[in-house]
Design a protein around this motif. Structure first.
Motif, mmCIF file in Angstrom:
data_model
loop_
_atom_site.group_PDB
_atom_site.id
_atom_site.type_symbol
_atom_site.label_atom_id
_atom_site.label_comp_id
_atom_site.label_asym_id
_atom_site.label_seq_id
_atom_site.Cartn_x
_atom_site.Cartn_y
_atom_site.Cartn_z
ATOM 1 N N SER A 1 0.338 -1.428 -0.196
ATOM 2 C CA SER A 1 0.080 0.305 0.133
ATOM 3 C C SER A 1 1.012 1.490 0.109
ATOM 4 O O SER A 1 2.603 0.808 -0.249
ATOM 5 C CB SER A 1 -1.394 -0.112 0.815
ATOM 6 O OG SER A 1 0.117 0.227 2.347
ATOM 7 N N PRO A 2 -0.016 2.361 -0.603
ATOM 8 C CA PRO A 2 1.118 3.341 -0.412
ATOM 9 C C PRO A 2 1.803 4.231 0.994
ATOM 10 O O PRO A 2 2.213 4.971 1.269
ATOM 11 C CB PRO A 2 -0.390 4.714 -0.739
ATOM 12 C CG PRO A 2 -1.334 3.970 -0.815
ATOM 13 C CD PRO A 2 -0.694 2.483 -0.517
ATOM 14 N N TYR B 1 -4.994 11.329 6.413
ATOM 15 C CA TYR B 1 -4.861 11.264 4.858
ATOM 16 C C TYR B 1 -4.533 10.149 4.033
ATOM 17 O O TYR B 1 -4.566 9.395 3.224
ATOM 18 C CB TYR B 1 -3.999 12.687 4.600
ATOM 19 C CG TYR B 1 -2.607 12.176 5.256
ATOM 20 C CD1 TYR B 1 -1.952 11.840 4.410
ATOM 21 C CD2 TYR B 1 -1.550 12.733 6.152
ATOM 22 C CE1 TYR B 1 -0.075 11.437 4.614
ATOM 23 C CE2 TYR B 1 -0.802 12.585 6.851
ATOM 24 C CZ TYR B 1 -0.302 11.261 5.990
ATOM 25 O OH TYR B 1 1.468 11.408 6.373
ATOM 26 N N GLU B 2 -3.167 9.322 5.393
ATOM 27 C CA GLU B 2 -3.372 7.740 4.677
ATOM 28 C C GLU B 2 -4.058 6.811 4.741
ATOM 29 O O GLU B 2 -4.248 6.534 3.829
ATOM 30 C CB GLU B 2 -2.104 7.311 5.758
ATOM 31 C CG GLU B 2 -0.600 8.559 5.783
ATOM 32 C CD GLU B 2 -0.184 8.107 6.806
ATOM 33 O OE1 GLU B 2 1.409 7.910 6.796
ATOM 34 O OE2 GLU B 2 -0.355 7.435 8.216
ATOM 35 N N TRP B 3 -5.060 7.206 6.287
ATOM 36 C CA TRP B 3 -6.350 6.040 5.735
ATOM 37 C C TRP B 3 -7.096 6.601 4.210
ATOM 38 O O TRP B 3 -7.517 6.113 3.947
ATOM 39 C CB TRP B 3 -7.267 7.047 7.257
ATOM 40 C CG TRP B 3 -8.594 5.936 6.859
ATOM 41 C CD1 TRP B 3 -9.668 6.091 6.790
ATOM 42 C CD2 TRP B 3 -9.109 4.370 6.679
ATOM 43 N NE1 TRP B 3 -10.653 4.807 6.749
ATOM 44 C CE2 TRP B 3 -10.467 4.496 6.156
ATOM 45 C CE3 TRP B 3 -8.007 2.909 6.278
ATOM 46 C CZ2 TRP B 3 -10.696 2.733 6.917
ATOM 47 C CZ3 TRP B 3 -8.502 2.099 6.754
ATOM 48 C CH2 TRP B 3 -10.121 1.630 6.559
ATOM 49 N N GLU B 4 -7.938 7.816 4.069
ATOM 50 C CA GLU B 4 -8.020 7.640 2.734
ATOM 51 C C GLU B 4 -7.693 7.533 2.245
ATOM 52 O O GLU B 4 -8.198 7.049 0.787
ATOM 53 C CB GLU B 4 -8.346 9.269 2.500
ATOM 54 C CG GLU B 4 -9.083 10.274 4.149
ATOM 55 C CD GLU B 4 -8.582 11.923 3.937
ATOM 56 O OE1 GLU B 4 -8.569 12.416 2.719
ATOM 57 O OE2 GLU B 4 -9.039 13.063 4.416
ATOM 58 N N THR B 5 -6.319 7.722 1.607
ATOM 59 C CA THR B 5 -5.388 6.246 0.799
ATOM 60 C C THR B 5 -5.697 5.514 0.515
ATOM 61 O O THR B 5 -5.933 4.848 -0.550
ATOM 62 C CB THR B 5 -4.430 7.278 0.959
ATOM 63 O OG1 THR B 5 -4.148 8.994 0.468
ATOM 64 C CG2 THR B 5 -3.338 6.593 -0.766
ATOM 65 N N LEU B 6 -5.905 5.039 1.855
ATOM 66 C CA LEU B 6 -6.187 3.376 1.780
ATOM 67 C C LEU B 6 -6.612 2.729 1.285
ATOM 68 O O LEU B 6 -7.902 1.990 0.636
ATOM 69 C CB LEU B 6 -5.634 2.889 3.523
ATOM 70 C CG LEU B 6 -3.977 2.706 3.980
ATOM 71 C CD1 LEU B 6 -4.057 2.266 5.599
ATOM 72 C CD2 LEU B 6 -4.218 1.398 3.011
ATOM 73 N N GLN C 1 -9.144 4.215 -1.004
ATOM 74 C CA GLN C 1 -9.398 4.822 -1.950
ATOM 75 C C GLN C 1 -8.813 3.335 -2.585
ATOM 76 O O GLN C 1 -9.243 2.455 -3.377
ATOM 77 C CB GLN C 1 -8.838 5.708 -2.712
ATOM 78 C CG GLN C 1 -9.426 7.200 -2.347
ATOM 79 C CD GLN C 1 -8.704 8.020 -2.355
ATOM 80 O OE1 GLN C 1 -7.282 8.418 -2.962
ATOM 81 N NE2 GLN C 1 -9.541 9.490 -1.821
ATOM 82 N N GLU C 2 -7.542 3.207 -1.876
ATOM 83 C CA GLU C 2 -7.009 1.701 -2.562
ATOM 84 C C GLU C 2 -8.301 0.800 -2.065
ATOM 85 O O GLU C 2 -8.170 -0.571 -3.160
ATOM 86 C CB GLU C 2 -5.590 1.165 -2.304
ATOM 87 C CG GLU C 2 -4.775 2.642 -2.588
ATOM 88 C CD GLU C 2 -3.521 2.460 -3.602
ATOM 89 O OE1 GLU C 2 -3.588 1.283 -3.960
ATOM 90 O OE2 GLU C 2 -4.065 3.381 -4.448
#
Length: 178
Positions: A41-42, A157-162, A164-165
């Protein structure tokens, strides 16, 4: 982290001792390593996905991120003789609640629950990892235990990326089935 009344869950990973505030623990589940789907993940500390009661959880695997892989394992990986499934076998996943979201946290072995008796600030120069991951240091049977600040493992902000992924991953899986 204050000492009074805090209960810790102590666990082991690659021979190193860690602990975190028991208030974050939801459940301890024994699984086979094959139940975790590898996923890069990012967010660097997230290394897999796992199906927990019909819900896909991100799996926190601190081995590589914290530099806990042994030199022998690294040499076997480079030679192509390293079998991740065999090495990891049956593990405990700690289902934890971080900022009102469930995550799985991979461990080798759960040791015990104990009260926080001694607490020392995390030394600033002990690691190259961001200080946000560590709350301090304590003792367990005359051994140092790193106290984790798991509430800071994944930021908003990391949770938002996760999120979406994960959504994109589920949608692509559904599309390939149809």
């Amino acid at each position: 982290m204050e000492e009074s009344g805090v209960q810790l869950l102590c666990f082991e990973l690659c021979g190193e001792k860690f602990a975190f505030n028991l208030d974050y623990l939801v459940e301890i589940v024994r699984i086979q390593a094959g139940e975790i789907t590898p996923w890069y993940s990012p967010v660097p500390i997230i290394r897999g996905k796992w199906n927990y009661r019909g819900q896909t959880l991100c799996v926190i695997d601190m081995r590589e991120f914290f530099g806990l892989e042994t030199p022998a394992v690294t040499r076997m990986q480079e030679a192509g003789t390293y079998d991740l499934e065999q090495e990891r076998g049956t593990k405990s996943i700690l289902v934890v609640m971080i900022q009102n979201r469930l995550f799985g946290m991979l461990t080798d072995r759960v040791l015990q629950m104990q009260p926080l008796i001694q607490y020392y600030e995390y030394p600033a120069l002990i690691s190259t990892l961001p200080r946000r991951y560590f709350a301090g240091i304590s003792m367990r049977e005359a051994e140092l235990v790193l106290l984790l600040a798991i509430e800071d493992f994944v930021r908003d902000y990391e949770w938002e990326t996760l999120s979406q992924e994960l959504t994109a991953s589920v949608e692509s899986s559904l599309a390939s089935v149809a």
